[in-house]
Design a protein around this motif. Structure first.
Motif, PDB file in Angstrom:
ATOM      1  N   GLN A 277       0.797  -1.057   0.106  1.00 59.24           N
ATOM      2  CA  GLN A 277      -0.152   0.130  -0.001  1.00 59.24           C
ATOM      3  C   GLN A 277       0.882   1.297   0.006  1.00 59.24           C
ATOM      4  OE1 GLN A 277      -2.089  -1.154   3.352  1.00 59.24           O
ATOM      5  NE2 GLN A 277      -4.020  -0.940   2.378  1.00 59.24           N
ATOM      6  N   PHE A 278       1.800   1.473   0.901  1.00 57.88           N
ATOM      7  CA  PHE A 278       2.680   2.327   1.001  1.00 57.88           C
ATOM      8  C   PHE A 278       3.602   2.673  -0.398  1.00 57.88           C
ATOM      9  CE2 PHE A 278       7.225   3.696   1.450  1.00 57.88           C
ATOM     10  CZ  PHE A 278       6.879   5.161   2.123  1.00 57.88           C
ATOM     11  N   GLU A 279       3.965   1.590  -1.028  1.00 60.23           N
ATOM     12  CA  GLU A 279       4.758   1.811  -2.370  1.00 60.23           C
ATOM     13  C   GLU A 279       3.581   2.548  -3.520  1.00 60.23           C
ATOM     14  OE1 GLU A 279       6.893  -1.803  -3.506  1.00 60.23           O
ATOM     15  OE2 GLU A 279       7.886  -1.864  -1.645  1.00 60.23           O
ATOM     16  N   LEU A 280       2.419   1.904  -3.495  1.00 58.07           N
ATOM     17  CA  LEU A 280       1.550   2.209  -4.584  1.00 58.07           C
ATOM     18  C   LEU A 280       1.267   3.643  -4.407  1.00 58.07           C
ATOM     19  CD1 LEU A 280      -0.727  -1.178  -4.853  1.00 58.07           C
ATOM     20  CD2 LEU A 280       1.024  -0.261  -6.536  1.00 58.07           C
ATOM     21  N   ALA A 281       1.165   4.040  -3.184  1.00 58.38           N
ATOM     22  CA  ALA A 281       0.457   5.378  -2.734  1.00 58.38           C
ATOM     23  C   ALA A 281       1.624   6.449  -3.138  1.00 58.38           C
ATOM     24  CB  ALA A 281       0.170   5.485  -1.188  1.00 58.38           C
ATOM     25  N   THR A 282       2.900   6.045  -2.725  1.00 61.54           N
ATOM     26  CA  THR A 282       4.102   6.818  -3.073  1.00 61.54           C
ATOM     27  C   THR A 282       4.075   6.858  -4.583  1.00 61.54           C
ATOM     28  OG1 THR A 282       5.273   6.113  -1.404  1.00 61.54           O
ATOM     29  CG2 THR A 282       6.702   7.021  -3.088  1.00 61.54           C
ATOM     30  N   LEU A 283       4.169   5.897  -5.328  1.00 59.05           N
ATOM     31  CA  LEU A 283       4.371   5.955  -6.868  1.00 59.05           C
ATOM     32  C   LEU A 283       3.207   6.592  -7.394  1.00 59.05           C
ATOM     33  CD1 LEU A 283       5.454   4.806  -9.524  1.00 59.05           C
ATOM     34  CD2 LEU A 283       3.998   2.940  -9.255  1.00 59.05           C
ATOM     35  N   ALA A 284       1.876   6.659  -6.807  1.00 55.57           N
ATOM     36  CA  ALA A 284       0.741   7.176  -7.440  1.00 55.57           C
ATOM     37  C   ALA A 284       1.036   8.793  -7.104  1.00 55.57           C
ATOM     38  CB  ALA A 284      -0.551   6.767  -6.995  1.00 55.57           C
ATOM     39  N   MET A 285       1.441   9.306  -5.860  1.00 51.44           N
ATOM     40  CA  MET A 285       1.506  10.442  -5.748  1.00 51.44           C
ATOM     41  C   MET A 285       2.662  11.155  -6.463  1.00 51.44           C
ATOM     42  SD  MET A 285      -1.192  11.265  -4.152  1.00 51.44           S
ATOM     43  CE  MET A 285      -0.612  13.104  -3.798  1.00 51.44           C
ATOM     44  N   SER A 286       3.554  10.357  -6.698  1.00 51.90           N
ATOM     45  CA  SER A 286       4.772  10.972  -7.410  1.00 51.90           C
ATOM     46  C   SER A 286       4.291  11.385  -8.954  1.00 51.90           C
ATOM     47  CB  SER A 286       5.936   9.976  -7.514  1.00 51.90           C
ATOM     48  OG  SER A 286       6.361   9.712  -6.151  1.00 51.90           O
ATOM     49  N   ILE A 287       3.449  10.509  -9.511  1.00 53.74           N
ATOM     50  CA  ILE A 287       3.134  10.704 -10.822  1.00 53.74           C
ATOM     51  C   ILE A 287       2.268  11.779 -10.825  1.00 53.74           C
ATOM     52  CG2 ILE A 287       1.762   9.787 -12.694  1.00 53.74           C
ATOM     53  CD1 ILE A 287       2.794   6.863 -11.824  1.00 53.74           C
ATOM     54  N   VAL A 288       1.289  11.698  -9.935  1.00 55.13           N
ATOM     55  CA  VAL A 288       0.321  13.032  -9.823  1.00 55.13           C
ATOM     56  C   VAL A 288       1.180  14.477  -9.649  1.00 55.13           C
ATOM     57  CG1 VAL A 288      -1.616  14.226  -8.265  1.00 55.13           C
ATOM     58  CG2 VAL A 288      -1.591  11.672  -9.005  1.00 55.13           C
ATOM     59  N   ALA A 289       2.049  14.514  -8.684  1.00 58.33           N
ATOM     60  CA  ALA A 289       2.821  15.588  -8.640  1.00 58.33           C
ATOM     61  C   ALA A 289       3.714  15.988  -9.696  1.00 58.33           C
ATOM     62  CB  ALA A 289       3.819  15.265  -7.338  1.00 58.33           C
ATOM     63  N   ALA A 290       4.166  15.065 -10.582  1.00 59.28           N
ATOM     64  CA  ALA A 290       4.770  15.227 -11.745  1.00 59.28           C
ATOM     65  C   ALA A 290       3.799  16.027 -12.763  1.00 59.28           C
ATOM     66  CB  ALA A 290       5.501  14.067 -12.293  1.00 59.28           C
ATOM     67  N   GLY A 291       2.543  15.428 -12.785  1.00 59.87           N
ATOM     68  CA  GLY A 291       1.765  15.928 -13.936  1.00 59.87           C
ATOM     69  C   GLY A 291       1.404  17.234 -13.391  1.00 59.87           C
ATOM     70  N   LEU A 292       1.240  17.558 -12.169  1.00 62.44           N
ATOM     71  CA  LEU A 292       0.866  18.933 -11.781  1.00 62.44           C
ATOM     72  C   LEU A 292       2.085  19.900 -12.040  1.00 62.44           C
ATOM     73  CD1 LEU A 292      -1.130  18.213  -8.310  1.00 62.44           C
ATOM     74  CD2 LEU A 292      -2.008  19.046 -10.631  1.00 62.44           C
ATOM     75  N   LEU A 293       3.173  19.575 -11.695  1.00 65.45           N
ATOM     76  CA  LEU A 293       4.362  20.230 -11.878  1.00 65.45           C
ATOM     77  C   LEU A 293       4.401  20.932 -13.401  1.00 65.45           C
ATOM     78  CD1 LEU A 293       6.969  18.873  -9.719  1.00 65.45           C
ATOM     79  CD2 LEU A 293       6.324  21.010  -9.577  1.00 65.45           C
ATOM     80  N   ILE A 294       4.168  19.765 -14.493  1.00 59.49           N
ATOM     81  CA  ILE A 294       4.283  20.008 -15.783  1.00 59.49           C
ATOM     82  C   ILE A 294       3.297  20.948 -16.271  1.00 59.49           C
ATOM     83  CG2 ILE A 294       4.274  18.918 -18.028  1.00 59.49           C
ATOM     84  CD1 ILE A 294       5.704  16.539 -16.780  1.00 59.49           C
ATOM     85  N   ALA A 295       2.047  20.723 -15.702  1.00 54.95           N
ATOM     86  CA  ALA A 295       0.774  21.451 -16.085  1.00 54.95           C
ATOM     87  C   ALA A 295       0.851  22.825 -15.550  1.00 54.95           C
ATOM     88  CB  ALA A 295      -0.398  20.823 -15.447  1.00 54.95           C
ATOM     89  N   SER A 296       1.534  23.094 -14.284  1.00 50.89           N
ATOM     90  CA  SER A 296       1.819  24.409 -13.755  1.00 50.89           C
ATOM     91  C   SER A 296       2.725  25.310 -14.590  1.00 50.89           C
ATOM     92  CB  SER A 296       1.981  24.408 -12.505  1.00 50.89           C
ATOM     93  OG  SER A 296       3.365  23.973 -12.520  1.00 50.89           O
TER      94      SER A 296
END
Length: 234
Positions: free
Chosen positions: A214-233
């Motif tokens: 659960q920890f690994e999947l949450a970390t991976l998912a939030m990392s991808i979301v963060a990357a998308g937000l950074l690029i979009a911003s």
């Protein structure tokens, strides 16, 4: 978000980076966020200090100094858009590597991840130093690396806590020399510390009920979301 990132899922911290960059100019936001991050590091070290891996710290820290210096040079010369896109790209690459490793482990039915090569470790240290100096966005990079190194959840949190306390303290003189920290930003950080503490203790309480997967999947998912937000911003 800063508090939760320090004691639970590092990727959430990049969401805080994006929000700070929305409220403040992106360049100035990196210095404004730094003292709050250090306060969060102190809380994380207090909670997870016994779980840190000295071996991984020794492997990672030599590569950090060149990354910090390169990041300081980059901040001084590159505009906000280029800086944001660069950090977003780093997170995308790290996320892709982690997905590839997970698929490879499943395909080969390996019980443990392969050892991380020392050259790769030094490169990740440099990337983490660069990412944290330019946009305070090394949390997901470090979390993904420590997962690849095969560390269990609490060891990841403890190692990350010690790593970022040391690195963020090293960033203070560089950020000060670039005029990224001011009296007004320090006052803002002081006002936000109670909320940070709330997030930190909520994260510590929640994450202890998670399993490693659960920890690994949450970390991976939030990392991808963060990357998308950074690029979009950008």
């Amino acid at each position: 978000m800063v508090g939760f990132a320090k004691t639970a899922v590092g990727g959430v911290g990049s969401l805080a980076v994006v929000l700070f960059a929305v409220v403040l100019p992106a360049r100035e936001s990196t210095g404004a966020l730094l003292p709050l991050l250090i306060a969060g590091d102190l809380v994380a070290v207090a909670l997870y200090r016994r779980h840190g891996s000295a071996r991984e710290l020794v492997r990672l820290l030599p590569g950090v100094a060149p990354g910090l210096l390169l990041g300081a040079w980059f901040v001084a010369r590159v505009d906000d858009t280029a800086m944001t896109l660069t950090i977003g790209a780093v997170l995308v690459v790290m996320g892709a590597v982690q997905i590839g490793l997970r698929l490879n482990r499943r395909h080969q039915d390996l019980p443990e991840p392969p050892a991380v090569h020392p050259v790769w470790t030094a490169a990740i240290g440099a990337v983490a130093g660069f990412a944290t100096m330019t946009a305070n966005a090394a949390g997901p990079v470090m979390a993904l690396y420590l997962i690849m190194a095969g560390l269990p959840m609490l060891r990841i949190l403890g190692t990350g806590a010690w790593f970022f306390l040391v690195v963020n303290l090293l960033k203070v003189p560089l950020s000060t020399s670039l005029d990224l920290i001011s009296r007004s930003s320090l006052l803002l950080d002081a006002c936000l510390i109670p909320a940070m503490l709330l997030g930190a203790f909520a994260g510590a309480r929640i994450v202890r009920g998670w399993h490693q997967r659960q920890f690994e999947l949450a970390t991976l998912a939030m990392s991808i979301v963060a990357a998308g937000l950074l690029i979009a911003s950008a």
